[in-house]
Design an enzyme around this catalytic site. Structure first.
Site, PDB file in Angstrom:
ATOM      1  N   ARG A 128       3.145   0.085  10.476  1.00 29.75           N
ATOM      2  CA  ARG A 128       4.439   0.378  11.440  1.00 29.75           C
ATOM      3  C   ARG A 128       4.710  -1.142  12.104  1.00 29.75           C
ATOM      4  O   ARG A 128       5.693  -1.267  12.221  1.00 29.75           O
ATOM      5  CB  ARG A 128       3.961   1.365  12.495  1.00 29.75           C
ATOM      6  CG  ARG A 128       3.993   2.936  11.762  1.00 29.75           C
ATOM      7  CD  ARG A 128       3.579   3.875  12.790  1.00 29.75           C
ATOM      8  NE  ARG A 128       1.923   3.682  12.588  1.00 29.75           N
ATOM      9  CZ  ARG A 128       1.161   4.515  12.977  1.00 29.75           C
ATOM     10  NH1 ARG A 128       1.626   5.676  13.776  1.00 29.75           N
ATOM     11  NH2 ARG A 128      -0.064   4.419  12.984  1.00 29.75           N
ATOM     12  N   LYS A 141      -7.383   8.201  -0.449  1.00 28.90           N
ATOM     13  CA  LYS A 141      -8.403   8.991   0.010  1.00 28.90           C
ATOM     14  C   LYS A 141      -9.070  10.037  -0.522  1.00 28.90           C
ATOM     15  O   LYS A 141      -9.304  11.190   0.257  1.00 28.90           O
ATOM     16  CB  LYS A 141      -8.186   9.047   1.643  1.00 28.90           C
ATOM     17  CG  LYS A 141      -7.684   7.874   2.461  1.00 28.90           C
ATOM     18  CD  LYS A 141      -7.626   8.101   3.897  1.00 28.90           C
ATOM     19  CE  LYS A 141      -7.023   6.954   4.680  1.00 28.90           C
ATOM     20  NZ  LYS A 141      -5.602   6.499   4.270  1.00 28.90           N
ATOM     21  N   ASP A 166     -13.819  15.038  -2.381  1.00 32.33           N
ATOM     22  CA  ASP A 166     -13.798  16.385  -3.366  1.00 32.33           C
ATOM     23  C   ASP A 166     -15.195  16.088  -3.978  1.00 32.33           C
ATOM     24  O   ASP A 166     -15.860  15.146  -3.652  1.00 32.33           O
ATOM     25  CB  ASP A 166     -12.808  16.459  -4.275  1.00 32.33           C
ATOM     26  CG  ASP A 166     -12.198  17.899  -4.311  1.00 32.33           C
ATOM     27  OD1 ASP A 166     -13.196  18.666  -4.592  1.00 32.33           O
ATOM     28  OD2 ASP A 166     -11.101  18.439  -4.354  1.00 32.33           O
ATOM     29  N   ASP A 221      -3.527   4.514  -1.979  1.00 33.22           N
ATOM     30  CA  ASP A 221      -4.384   4.809  -0.537  1.00 33.22           C
ATOM     31  C   ASP A 221      -4.308   6.254  -0.719  1.00 33.22           C
ATOM     32  O   ASP A 221      -3.594   6.834   0.239  1.00 33.22           O
ATOM     33  CB  ASP A 221      -3.960   4.282   0.616  1.00 33.22           C
ATOM     34  CG  ASP A 221      -4.677   4.726   1.749  1.00 33.22           C
ATOM     35  OD1 ASP A 221      -5.928   5.328   1.558  1.00 33.22           O
ATOM     36  OD2 ASP A 221      -4.301   4.602   2.963  1.00 33.22           O
ATOM     37  N   LYS A 250       0.736  -1.191   0.013  1.00 33.20           N
ATOM     38  CA  LYS A 250       0.141   0.043  -0.029  1.00 33.20           C
ATOM     39  C   LYS A 250       1.003   1.234   0.051  1.00 33.20           C
ATOM     40  O   LYS A 250       1.702   1.462   0.764  1.00 33.20           O
ATOM     41  CB  LYS A 250      -1.133   0.027   1.131  1.00 33.20           C
ATOM     42  CG  LYS A 250      -1.789   1.155   1.425  1.00 33.20           C
ATOM     43  CD  LYS A 250      -2.631   1.220   2.473  1.00 33.20           C
ATOM     44  CE  LYS A 250      -2.078   1.820   3.544  1.00 33.20           C
ATOM     45  NZ  LYS A 250      -2.059   3.460   3.475  1.00 33.20           N
ATOM     46  N   THR A 268      -9.823   4.846  11.363  1.00 33.86           N
ATOM     47  CA  THR A 268      -9.477   3.968  12.567  1.00 33.86           C
ATOM     48  C   THR A 268      -8.703   4.646  13.521  1.00 33.86           C
ATOM     49  O   THR A 268      -8.692   4.321  14.554  1.00 33.86           O
ATOM     50  CB  THR A 268      -8.444   2.597  11.999  1.00 33.86           C
ATOM     51  OG1 THR A 268      -7.636   3.009  10.901  1.00 33.86           O
ATOM     52  CG2 THR A 268      -9.305   1.666  11.278  1.00 33.86           C
TER      53      THR A 268
HETATM   54  O1  C5P Z   1       1.074   2.033  10.752  1.00 37.33           O
HETATM   55  P1  C5P Z   1      -0.251   1.445  10.645  1.00 37.33           P
HETATM   56  O2  C5P Z   1      -0.442  -0.109  10.707  1.00 37.33           O
HETATM   57  O3  C5P Z   1      -1.158   2.465  11.603  1.00 37.33           O
HETATM   58  O4  C5P Z   1      -0.736   2.116   9.160  1.00 37.33           O
HETATM   59  C1  C5P Z   1      -2.195   2.284   8.633  1.00 37.33           C
HETATM   60  C2  C5P Z   1      -2.292   2.461   7.361  1.00 37.33           C
HETATM   61  O5  C5P Z   1      -3.446   2.526   6.909  1.00 37.33           O
HETATM   62  C3  C5P Z   1      -1.727   4.096   7.056  1.00 37.33           C
HETATM   63  O6  C5P Z   1      -1.031   4.095   5.783  1.00 37.33           O
HETATM   64  C4  C5P Z   1      -3.021   4.765   6.978  1.00 37.33           C
HETATM   65  O7  C5P Z   1      -3.020   5.587   6.458  1.00 37.33           O
HETATM   66  C5  C5P Z   1      -3.873   3.525   6.550  1.00 37.33           C
HETATM   67  N1  C5P Z   1      -5.466   3.840   6.940  1.00 37.33           N
HETATM   68  C6  C5P Z   1      -5.742   3.917   8.152  1.00 37.33           C
HETATM   69  N2  C5P Z   1      -7.090   3.956   8.468  1.00 37.33           N
HETATM   70  C7  C5P Z   1      -7.992   4.108   7.562  1.00 37.33           C
HETATM   71  C8  C5P Z   1      -7.742   4.079   6.199  1.00 37.33           C
HETATM   72  C9  C5P Z   1      -6.354   4.132   5.942  1.00 37.33           C
HETATM   73  O8  C5P Z   1      -4.852   3.766   9.133  1.00 37.33           O
HETATM   74  N3  C5P Z   1      -9.118   4.256   7.968  1.00 37.33           N
END
Ligand code: C5P
Length: 232
Positions: A213, A64, A67, A62, A33, A122
């Site tokens: 992460r 998002k 607009d 991703d 991603k 989230t």
């Molecule tokens: O590092 P981590 O596991 O928190 O990464 C989650 C990834 O998912 C990030 O790139 C974040 O931008 C993306 N994301 C998210 N929540 C959403 C949509 C996308 O955390 N609702």
């Protein structure tokens, strides 16, 4: 139960770092991603280079988009040139916007990316939603937006693992549920709030997991990938 595809979020602002991480992740069969941080820093040319370096890997871009209908649809149209497997918009952009996007990607036929809609990030809980004037609890709001997404003809939603069962009940089986906020037991939560372990999210019925992460910041990302795969 079929195992979900896992997308590793490579949230860097640097092409070489991303290529290095991608080379470690791609052989595991996981998808990649690429989000706003990488896209804003390295642009579509950077994305194209990562895609070219990982020929047999599934990509989720991703960005998002959120607009007015015409602008969102044109932005998604521009992304189609990169031939990603998944792209996304914010469901709160509304039904008309999502319908316009669905119409735009349909012209690519079998080459069209699947479009997902972000429901409620989230990183937000009920208290955070209340603070921005959104009085409906996260779960209810997520289901409402998922139903709107389905009505617009998009492929599925991005949601937290806490809403999987409610969305399934409302939207049926033929609907992708891409789930970020995934944290293996004991790993740092960071800015995420509605989190769950990979195994729990899988048992609830996630079709795709997004993990950043816990893999990219691990001392040994390859070992982290292995441990996650074993846990599910
Ligand atoms: O590092 P981590 O596991 O928190 O990464 C989650 C990834 O998912 C990030 O790139 C974040 O931008 C993306 N994301 C998210 N929540 C959403 C949509 C996308 O955390 N609702």
């Amino acid at each position: 139960m079929s195992l979900p595809r896992i997308y590793v979020a490579l949230d860097t602002d640097n092409l070489n770092e991303t290529l290095e991480l991608a080379a470690r992740v791609a052989p595991s069969g996981m998808g990649i991603k690429l989000g706003m941080r990488f896209y804003y820093a390295e642009g579509p040319q950077g994305v194209r280079k990562v895609i070219e370096a990982c020929p047999n890997t599934s990509f989720f871009i991703d960005l998002k988009c959120h607009d007015i209908p015409k602008t969102a649809a044109e932005a998604i149209d521009a992304l189609c040139a990169l031939k990603p497997d998944y792209v996304n918009v914010h469901a709160s952009g509304g039904l008309e916007m999502m319908q316009e996007v669905a119409k735009t990607v349909a012209k690519y036929g079998n080459d069209a990316p699947k479009v997902l809609a972000v429901t409620v990030l989230t990183s937000l809980n009920d208290e955070n939603l209340d603070a921005v004037g959104q009085k409906t609890p996260a779960k209810e709001q997520v289901v409402r937006l998922a139903q709107l997404t389905k009505e617009a003809g998009l492929s599925g939603v991005v949601c937290s693992a806490h809403e999987i069962e409610a969305i399934r009940a409302a939207c049926g089986d033929d609907f992708a549920l891409m789930v970020p906020g995934i944290r293996p037991a004991g790993s740092a939560v960071g800015d995420q709030k509605r989190v769950m372990t990979p195994a729990e999210a899988v048992s609830k019925g996630a079709t795709h997991l997004v993990i950043g992460r816990p893999i990219t910041k691990a001392d040994d990302p390859k070992a982290a990938v292995q441990a996650i795969l074993e846990s599910i």
